[in-house]
Design a protein around this motif. Structure first.
Motif, PDB file in Angstrom:
ATOM      1  N   PHE A 134      -2.599  -0.998  11.758  1.00 45.84           N
ATOM      2  CA  PHE A 134      -3.411   0.219  11.821  1.00 45.84           C
ATOM      3  C   PHE A 134      -2.527   1.423  12.148  1.00 45.84           C
ATOM      4  CE2 PHE A 134      -7.242   2.308  14.152  1.00 45.84           C
ATOM      5  CZ  PHE A 134      -7.437   3.153  13.080  1.00 45.84           C
ATOM      6  N   SER A 135      -1.696   1.278  13.171  1.00 47.14           N
ATOM      7  CA  SER A 135      -0.788   2.371  13.546  1.00 47.14           C
ATOM      8  C   SER A 135       0.181   2.685  12.418  1.00 47.14           C
ATOM      9  CB  SER A 135      -0.008   1.997  14.815  1.00 47.14           C
ATOM     10  OG  SER A 135      -0.877   1.826  15.910  1.00 47.14           O
ATOM     11  N   ASN A 136       0.695   1.647  11.756  1.00 49.61           N
ATOM     12  CA  ASN A 136       1.661   1.858  10.685  1.00 49.61           C
ATOM     13  C   ASN A 136       1.033   2.497   9.456  1.00 49.61           C
ATOM     14  OD1 ASN A 136       4.401   1.022  11.397  1.00 49.61           O
ATOM     15  ND2 ASN A 136       3.481  -0.953  11.848  1.00 49.61           N
ATOM     16  N   TYR A 137      -0.212   2.183   9.182  1.00 51.46           N
ATOM     17  CA  TYR A 137      -0.911   2.797   8.050  1.00 51.46           C
ATOM     18  C   TYR A 137      -1.021   4.317   8.259  1.00 51.46           C
ATOM     19  CZ  TYR A 137      -4.845   4.043   4.991  1.00 51.46           C
ATOM     20  OH  TYR A 137      -5.658   4.653   4.061  1.00 51.46           O
ATOM     21  N   ILE A 138      -1.426   4.724   9.453  1.00 51.26           N
ATOM     22  CA  ILE A 138      -1.528   6.154   9.752  1.00 51.26           C
ATOM     23  C   ILE A 138      -0.139   6.785   9.837  1.00 51.26           C
ATOM     24  CG2 ILE A 138      -2.369   7.863  11.404  1.00 51.26           C
ATOM     25  CD1 ILE A 138      -4.595   6.372   9.947  1.00 51.26           C
ATOM     26  N   PHE A 139       0.825   6.048  10.386  1.00 49.18           N
ATOM     27  CA  PHE A 139       2.203   6.544  10.523  1.00 49.18           C
ATOM     28  C   PHE A 139       2.784   6.860   9.148  1.00 49.18           C
ATOM     29  CE2 PHE A 139       6.797   5.448  11.803  1.00 49.18           C
ATOM     30  CZ  PHE A 139       7.047   6.747  12.205  1.00 49.18           C
ATOM     31  N   GLN A 140       2.487   6.016   8.148  1.00 50.61           N
ATOM     32  CA  GLN A 140       2.958   6.279   6.788  1.00 50.61           C
ATOM     33  C   GLN A 140       2.447   7.625   6.279  1.00 50.61           C
ATOM     34  OE1 GLN A 140       1.668   2.922   4.451  1.00 50.61           O
ATOM     35  NE2 GLN A 140       3.284   1.570   5.202  1.00 50.61           N
ATOM     36  N   SER A 141       1.192   7.922   6.571  1.00 49.28           N
ATOM     37  CA  SER A 141       0.614   9.192   6.129  1.00 49.28           C
ATOM     38  C   SER A 141       1.295  10.377   6.809  1.00 49.28           C
ATOM     39  CB  SER A 141      -0.887   9.221   6.427  1.00 49.28           C
ATOM     40  OG  SER A 141      -1.562   8.219   5.703  1.00 49.28           O
TER      41      SER A 141
ATOM     42  N   ILE B  81       0.837  -1.202   0.000  1.00 44.98           N
ATOM     43  CA  ILE B  81       0.000   0.000   0.000  1.00 44.98           C
ATOM     44  C   ILE B  81       0.874   1.256   0.000  1.00 44.98           C
ATOM     45  CG2 ILE B  81      -1.562   1.352   1.472  1.00 44.98           C
ATOM     46  CD1 ILE B  81      -2.897  -1.355   2.219  1.00 44.98           C
ATOM     47  N   LEU B  82       1.974   1.230   0.736  1.00 46.56           N
ATOM     48  CA  LEU B  82       2.890   2.375   0.748  1.00 46.56           C
ATOM     49  C   LEU B  82       3.496   2.598  -0.634  1.00 46.56           C
ATOM     50  CD1 LEU B  82       4.534   4.583   2.170  1.00 46.56           C
ATOM     51  CD2 LEU B  82       6.180   2.818   2.848  1.00 46.56           C
ATOM     52  N   LEU B  83       3.893   1.512  -1.312  1.00 47.89           N
ATOM     53  CA  LEU B  83       4.466   1.636  -2.656  1.00 47.89           C
ATOM     54  C   LEU B  83       3.487   2.317  -3.608  1.00 47.89           C
ATOM     55  CD1 LEU B  83       6.136  -1.879  -3.088  1.00 47.89           C
ATOM     56  CD2 LEU B  83       7.328   0.305  -2.800  1.00 47.89           C
ATOM     57  N   VAL B  84       2.219   1.956  -3.490  1.00 36.72           N
ATOM     58  CA  VAL B  84       1.198   2.542  -4.357  1.00 36.72           C
ATOM     59  C   VAL B  84       0.885   3.980  -3.946  1.00 36.72           C
ATOM     60  CG1 VAL B  84      -1.236   2.415  -5.025  1.00 36.72           C
ATOM     61  CG2 VAL B  84       0.156   0.336  -4.971  1.00 36.72           C
ATOM     62  N   ASN B  85       0.726   4.203  -2.650  1.00 35.57           N
ATOM     63  CA  ASN B  85       0.338   5.530  -2.156  1.00 35.57           C
ATOM     64  C   ASN B  85       1.421   6.580  -2.347  1.00 35.57           C
ATOM     65  OD1 ASN B  85      -2.166   4.614  -1.390  1.00 35.57           O
ATOM     66  ND2 ASN B  85      -1.680   4.446   0.787  1.00 35.57           N
ATOM     67  N   MET B  86       2.664   6.136  -2.551  1.00 33.99           N
ATOM     68  CA  MET B  86       3.753   7.089  -2.724  1.00 33.99           C
ATOM     69  C   MET B  86       3.459   8.064  -3.858  1.00 33.99           C
ATOM     70  SD  MET B  86       6.563   8.280  -1.588  1.00 33.99           S
ATOM     71  CE  MET B  86       6.800   7.065  -0.279  1.00 33.99           C
TER      72      MET B  86
ATOM     73  N   ILE C 174      12.463   5.579  -1.298  1.00 41.60           N
ATOM     74  CA  ILE C 174      11.924   6.237  -0.109  1.00 41.60           C
ATOM     75  C   ILE C 174      10.943   5.304   0.597  1.00 41.60           C
ATOM     76  CG2 ILE C 174      10.481   8.147   0.705  1.00 41.60           C
ATOM     77  CD1 ILE C 174      11.702   9.873  -1.488  1.00 41.60           C
ATOM     78  N   SER C 175      10.107   4.618  -0.167  1.00 43.76           N
ATOM     79  CA  SER C 175       9.145   3.666   0.403  1.00 43.76           C
ATOM     80  C   SER C 175       9.860   2.552   1.157  1.00 43.76           C
ATOM     81  CB  SER C 175       8.273   3.071  -0.698  1.00 43.76           C
ATOM     82  OG  SER C 175       7.550   4.053  -1.384  1.00 43.76           O
ATOM     83  N   ILE C 176      10.914   2.030   0.565  1.00 46.19           N
ATOM     84  CA  ILE C 176      11.665   0.943   1.200  1.00 46.19           C
ATOM     85  C   ILE C 176      12.285   1.409   2.510  1.00 46.19           C
ATOM     86  CG2 ILE C 176      13.717  -0.537   0.978  1.00 46.19           C
ATOM     87  CD1 ILE C 176      13.048  -0.711  -2.049  1.00 46.19           C
ATOM     88  N   LEU C 177      12.864   2.610   2.505  1.00 50.61           N
ATOM     89  CA  LEU C 177      13.483   3.140   3.723  1.00 50.61           C
ATOM     90  C   LEU C 177      12.443   3.361   4.825  1.00 50.61           C
ATOM     91  CD1 LEU C 177      16.050   5.698   2.246  1.00 50.61           C
ATOM     92  CD2 LEU C 177      16.568   3.507   3.359  1.00 50.61           C
ATOM     93  N   ILE C 178      11.300   3.900   4.434  1.00 50.16           N
ATOM     94  CA  ILE C 178      10.230   4.118   5.417  1.00 50.16           C
ATOM     95  C   ILE C 178       9.769   2.791   6.003  1.00 50.16           C
ATOM     96  CG2 ILE C 178       7.815   4.847   5.703  1.00 50.16           C
ATOM     97  CD1 ILE C 178       8.386   7.071   3.668  1.00 50.16           C
TER      98      ILE C 178
END
Length: 408
Positions: free
Chosen positions: A329-336, A27-32, A362-366
Motif C-alpha cells: 500500500f505504501s509503495n503503491y502511493i510512493f510510486q505516484s 503495475i508500475l511498468l504499466v502506469n509509467m 526508470i521503472s526498474i530503478l524506482i
C-alpha cells in the motif's frame, strides 16, 4: 471481548507477499505510460499522433511487449489478492467469534478515503476507489462455497469477454473515426494536447485542475460518476471476477497446501497459457483484447510463482519482492509521489519527454529503490507507514509499529 488484530508475521504466507510485490512492480511498468504522457487520450488516436511520432523502434517494441505481457496482468493480480485477503481476514474473525462485516466495512471506508486523496491530490490514475466500492459488493459473496465463487467469476468474465471481443472485432474492421466518430477523435486529441501542456508547463494549481479534470473524465467513462450501475459493473468485471477467484483460492487452500495442489496449479497454468497467449498477442493490435486476455496470463504468472517458490534457488531470487509486498500500500502511493515529481512541471518536468524504452529503465530503478527502502524499513518496523494508518483506522486502536528489540 477479544479484538481482531492485524495478522502476525509468523502467520503470514510469504508466497502472497512475493506475488503482491511482483504485482506492484508490474503495475508500475504499466502506469509509467500514464505518468509520462497522456495515454488515456492518445489510445483513441492513430499511431501518427504527436506523442508517438518521436518514438524509436525500441519504443514501439517496448510498447508491444508491455501490451502483450504486462498490461492488464498485474492489476488483475492485485485484484486476485484482494479477494484472497478478504477471506483470510474473515476466517480469522470467525475463529475469534467476532463480527467481520463491521470491521471490513471500516477497512473499505478507509480505503475509499485514501483513494480519494490519492486520485484528486496526487495522481488521477488511482484504483483504490474502485477496489473500495467493489469491496462492498464482494461482501455479498463472503459465505459462498468455492465452486459457487468460481462459477460466478467465470460467468461474469465470459459475459465481459463476449462484449469486449465484439468491440475488438468491430475496432479491427473499422477505423477509430468510423467507430467513435470524427468529432470524438478530435476531442481526444484536444484533451491530449491540453494534458501535455498542463503537466509539462502548468503551475501547481493548473496541474491540480488538470488532475481533477482527468479523474472526472475516467469516472464518467467508467460509469462511476455520475453513477451508472450497469456501465460501472461491466467496466469493473475484470477486477471483480478476480476478487471472486482469489476468494475461492483461499477457501480451497491451494496456496496453503501447495504440495497437495501442484497438479491442479500446473493444469491452470497450461490452460491459461493456451487460452491467454493468443488473445494477448491480439491485444497488441487491438486494445479491447487487453482486459480479455490479461487475467489468463495473470494466472500463468501466479501459478508459475507458486510452483517455483518451493525451490530454494527460486525462493532466494523471489524473496526481495516479499518486502515490497508487505508494504504494498505504501509503495503503491510512493510510486505516484516519485513519478509525479519526476514528470510534472512542479518537479523535474519530464512529462512527454520519456518514451516507453527509457520508461522501462526508470521503472526498474524506482522498484530497486523500493526494494531497498522496504527492506530497511522492515528491519525496524512491523509494517509500512500507510499500512499502519489503515490498520489503526480499521481496528479502532493504535497499532504497534516499531519492532521491540529482544532482550538477551
Amino acid at each position: 471481548m477479544e479484538k481482531l488484530q492485524p495478522i502476525k508475521e509468523t502467520e503470514r504466507l510469504e508466497l502472497i507477499d512475493i506475488i503482491r510485490g511482483i504485482a506492484i512492480f508490474g503495475i508500475l511498468l504499466v502506469n509509467m505510460a500514464h505518468f509520462s504522457y497522456p495515454d488515456m487520450y492518445i489510445m483513441y488516436l492513430s499511431d501518427n499522433n504527436f506523442i508517438k511520432e518521436s518514438w524509436h523502434v525500441l519504443d514501439h517494441i517496448t510498447r508491444w511487449l508491455l501490451d502483450v505481457f504486462v498490461q492488464g496482468k498485474f492489476i488483475t493480480m492485485f485484484s486476485f489478492l484482494f479477494g484472497f485477503g478478504m477471506v483470510m481476514m474473515m476466517e480469522r474473525a470467525q475463529r475469534k467469534e467476532l463480527a467481520f462485516v463491521p470491521l471490513f466495512t471500516k477497512r473499505l471506508i478507509a480505503l475509499l478515503v485514501f483513494g480519494i486523496i490519492h486520485a484528486f491530490f496526487i495522481w488521477d490514475g488511482d484504483i483504490l476507489m474502485d477496489y473500495a466500492v467493489l469491496g462492498f459488493i464482494l461482501l455479498l459473496f463472503r459465505h459462498c462455497k468455492p465452486k459457487t465463487l468460481i462459477i460466478w467469476a467465470l460467468s461474469l468474465f465470459a459475459l465481459y469477454s463476449l462484449i469486449l471481443s465484439a468491440i475488438g472485432v468491430l475496432s479491427m474492421t473499422f477505423s477509430n473515426e468510423e467507430v467513435f466518430g470524427e468529432e470524438f477523435i478530435l476531442s481526444m486529441e484536444r484533451e491530449a494536447l491540453q494534458a501535455y501542456d498542463m503537466y509539462q508547463n502548468g503551475t501547481v494549481m493548473e496541474v491540480f485542475a488538470q488532475r481533477i479534470h482527468d479523474r472526472l473524465y475516467y469516472m464518467d467513462a467508467s460509469g462511476m460518476w455520475p453513477f451508472n450501475p450497469l456501465m460501472y459493473l461491466l467496466f469493473m468485471i475484470p477486477y471483480f471476477s478476480m476478487f471472486l477467484l482469489g476468494a475461492a483460492f483461499h477457501k480451497l487452500r491451494i496456496f496453503q497446501n501447495r504440495s497437495k495442489h501442484r497438479s491442479l496449479m500446473k493444469r491452470v497454468l497450461v490452460i491459461s497459457l493456451i487460452i491467454g497467449l493468443p488473445i494477448n498477442l491480439l491485444s497488441a493490435y487491438e486494445p479491447s483484447f487487453v482486459t480479455v486476455g490479461g487475467p489468463f496470463l495473470m494466472l500463468v504468472y501466479v501459478m508459475s510463482i507458486a510452483l517455483l517458490v518451493d525451490h530454494q534457488a527460486w525462493k532466494l531470487m523471489l524473496k526481495p519482492f516479499a518486502s515490497v509486498g508487505r508494504t504494498a500500500f505504501s509503495n503503491y502511493i510512493f510510486q505516484s509521489i516519485i513519478c509525479t515529481t519526476l514528470f510534472y512541471s512542479y518537479g523535474f518536468g519530464l512529462y512527454g519527454k520519456v518514451n516507453p524504452f527509457l520508461g522501462i529503465w526508470i521503472s526498474i530503478l524506482i522498484f530497486i529503490l523500493q526494494v531497498v527502502l522496504s527492506k530497511l524499513w522492515l528491519r525496524n518496523y512491523r509494517m509500512g507507514p500507510l499500512e499502519w494508518v489503515w490498520r489503526t483506522v480499521t481496528y479502532g486502536e493504535v497499532q504497534p509499529l516499531k519492532r521491540v528489540e529482544k532482550m538477551n
